[in-house]
Enzyme design. Structure first.
Site, PDB file in Angstrom:
ATOM      1  N   LYS A 151       0.861  -1.173   0.000  1.00 38.30           N
ATOM      2  CA  LYS A 151       0.000   0.000   0.000  1.00 38.30           C
ATOM      3  C   LYS A 151       0.902   1.229   0.000  1.00 38.30           C
ATOM      4  CE  LYS A 151      -4.224  -1.779   2.096  1.00 38.30           C
ATOM      5  NZ  LYS A 151      -5.163  -1.248   1.098  1.00 38.30           N
ATOM      6  N   ASP A 181      -0.784  -0.613  -4.322  1.00 34.04           N
ATOM      7  CA  ASP A 181      -2.125  -0.064  -4.189  1.00 34.04           C
ATOM      8  C   ASP A 181      -2.003   1.389  -3.758  1.00 34.04           C
ATOM      9  OD1 ASP A 181      -4.729   0.586  -3.684  1.00 34.04           O
ATOM     10  OD2 ASP A 181      -5.095  -0.963  -2.173  1.00 34.04           O
ATOM     11  N   GLU A 207      -3.156  -0.629  -8.166  1.00 41.15           N
ATOM     12  CA  GLU A 207      -4.569  -0.453  -7.872  1.00 41.15           C
ATOM     13  C   GLU A 207      -4.894   1.030  -7.697  1.00 41.15           C
ATOM     14  OE1 GLU A 207      -6.046  -2.820  -4.596  1.00 41.15           O
ATOM     15  OE2 GLU A 207      -4.589  -4.405  -5.014  1.00 41.15           O
ATOM     16  N   ASP A 232     -10.515  -0.708  -7.924  1.00 37.34           N
ATOM     17  CA  ASP A 232     -10.984  -1.230  -6.645  1.00 37.34           C
ATOM     18  C   ASP A 232     -12.097  -0.324  -6.112  1.00 37.34           C
ATOM     19  OD1 ASP A 232     -11.366  -2.144  -4.098  1.00 37.34           O
ATOM     20  OD2 ASP A 232      -9.296  -2.001  -3.454  1.00 37.34           O
ATOM     21  N   LYS A 259     -14.246  -7.266  -3.804  1.00 39.10           N
ATOM     22  CA  LYS A 259     -14.464  -7.581  -2.392  1.00 39.10           C
ATOM     23  C   LYS A 259     -15.968  -7.808  -2.236  1.00 39.10           C
ATOM     24  CE  LYS A 259     -10.752  -4.557  -0.626  1.00 39.10           C
ATOM     25  NZ  LYS A 259     -10.288  -3.835  -1.827  1.00 39.10           N
TER      26      LYS A 259
END
Length: 351
Positions: A151, A181, A207, A232, A259
């Site tokens: 991240k 991400d 992402e 995402d 998700k």
């Protein structure tokens, strides 16, 4: 069939840094389906919207959940359409019903559910300062992860490039796949230049480089990007089939990341997959800070899809007060122990 709602607060072992702040606790609503004639016949599902991120993080959430549970009591099935805007409720109901129908935590018969195959997953490096992230990367590499996801966007970009350079000094792209991400941290103006710098480290994908909702900017970026882009947060709140088609046809991303708690439950995620596959857009599944009840449901479903890429499934180690499920990590795979005794779910829910 009776449907009860049990609310619990789970506690993170370490603060979880996300694009929407830092979480130390997690509020979860569990759906417990029971059978009056057989106390052992139960089904449990997890409903857990993420604060300030989920499209169904609304004040009337529990009222909507209560009405959805009443419908399943009265009709023995889910009233799907009114719940399109409530993906986490859909997910909880779907997985509770799957558990109720199978009477087992093996929600589908697959090599994974029989303990014969693991699901490859990425090693997630949480946001932190340079030293913290460096240490976490070292730990993941020693554990044998072949896909690492960082991240980024929390520290200086140059420092993040240093972390990627560190990995590439030790491992080739064939040895370790790198994903990053950005959680929308880049601006449309500087995003392409940053993607060019990131591409020097031969990344698998990035992402959400810019924040969601900027379809035209994201479309231009996906068209000329030097590395694949995965959507995402962009998918959150896009719940109608025609909206999904419009988004995919406008932006044309290289990947989407699903998700179930955020993107329509199991049924909504499968709709995303069908639409993406028709357009030659890749996908993978990610959990969203669920307890082991939700994680197991996502993993059992993911195994039915025969994924070819490492998935973004959690490890079940996030919470101090998680329920003990027959899930474990070996190397870079999530495994289900089919021979292990199933936990006393009702006792844990009522503790």
């Amino acid at each position: 069939m009776k449907a009860a709602i049990i609310r619990k607060i789970l506690h993170f072992k370490q603060p979880a840094g996300t694009s929407r702040g830092v979480y130390t606790t997690r509020k979860v609503w569990y759906i417990l389906l029971t059978n009056n004639e057989d106390p052992q016949h139960i089904g449990v599902g997890e409903c857990a919207p993420l604060p300030a991120l989920s499209c169904d993080d609304v004040p009337e959430y529990e009222d909507i959940l209560r009405m959805a549970c009443q419908y399943i009591e009265d009709n023995g099935k889910i009233n799907y359409e009114p719940l399109r805007s409530f993906p986490s409720i859909r997910f909880g109901l779907e997985t509770a019903l799957m558990h109720y129908q199978t009477r087992s935590l093996q929600l589908a018969q697959t090599p994974f559910s029989r303990g014969k195959e693991g699901i490859p997953i990425n090693g997630l490096i949480w946001m932190g300062n340079f030293d913290e992230m460096y240490q976490r990367i070292e730990e993941k590499m020693k554990l044998g992860f072949r896909c690492i996801k960082l991240k980024i966007g929390a520290i200086e970009f140059e420092k993040e490039l240093e972390l990627l350079a560190h990995i590439r000094r030790h491992f080739t792209p064939e040895e370790i796949e790198l994903r990053v991400d950005a959680n929308g941290a880049f601006s449309p103006a500087d995003s392409l230049e940053k993607l060019k710098q990131l591409s020097e480290y031969q990344l698998h994908s990035i992402e959400q480089p810019i924040r969601a909702g900027q379809w035209e900017d994201m479309a231009r970026l996906c068209e000329c990007t030097p590395l694949p882009i995965a959507l995402d947060e962009e998918l959150i709140g896009i719940n109608e089939r025609e909206e999904k088609i419009q988004l995919l046809d406008t932006i044309r991303p290289q990947y989407i990341i699903l998700k179930p708690s955020l993107h329509g439950g199991i049924s909504g995620s499968e709709e995303w997959i069908r639409l993406a596959t028709e357009r030659n857009i890749g996908w993978w599944i990610t959990s969203a800070l669920e307890s082991n009840i939700g994680l197991n449901a996502i993993a059992q479903w993911t195994a039915t899809l025969h994924p070819t890429l490492p998935q973004g499934l959690g490890t079940g180690l996030l919470f101090t007060d998680n329920i003990d499920y027959p899930l474990h990590i070996e190397g870079d795979c999530l495994w289900y122990d089919a021979k292990a005794q199933e936990p006393d779910i009702i006792k844990w829910l009522k503790a």
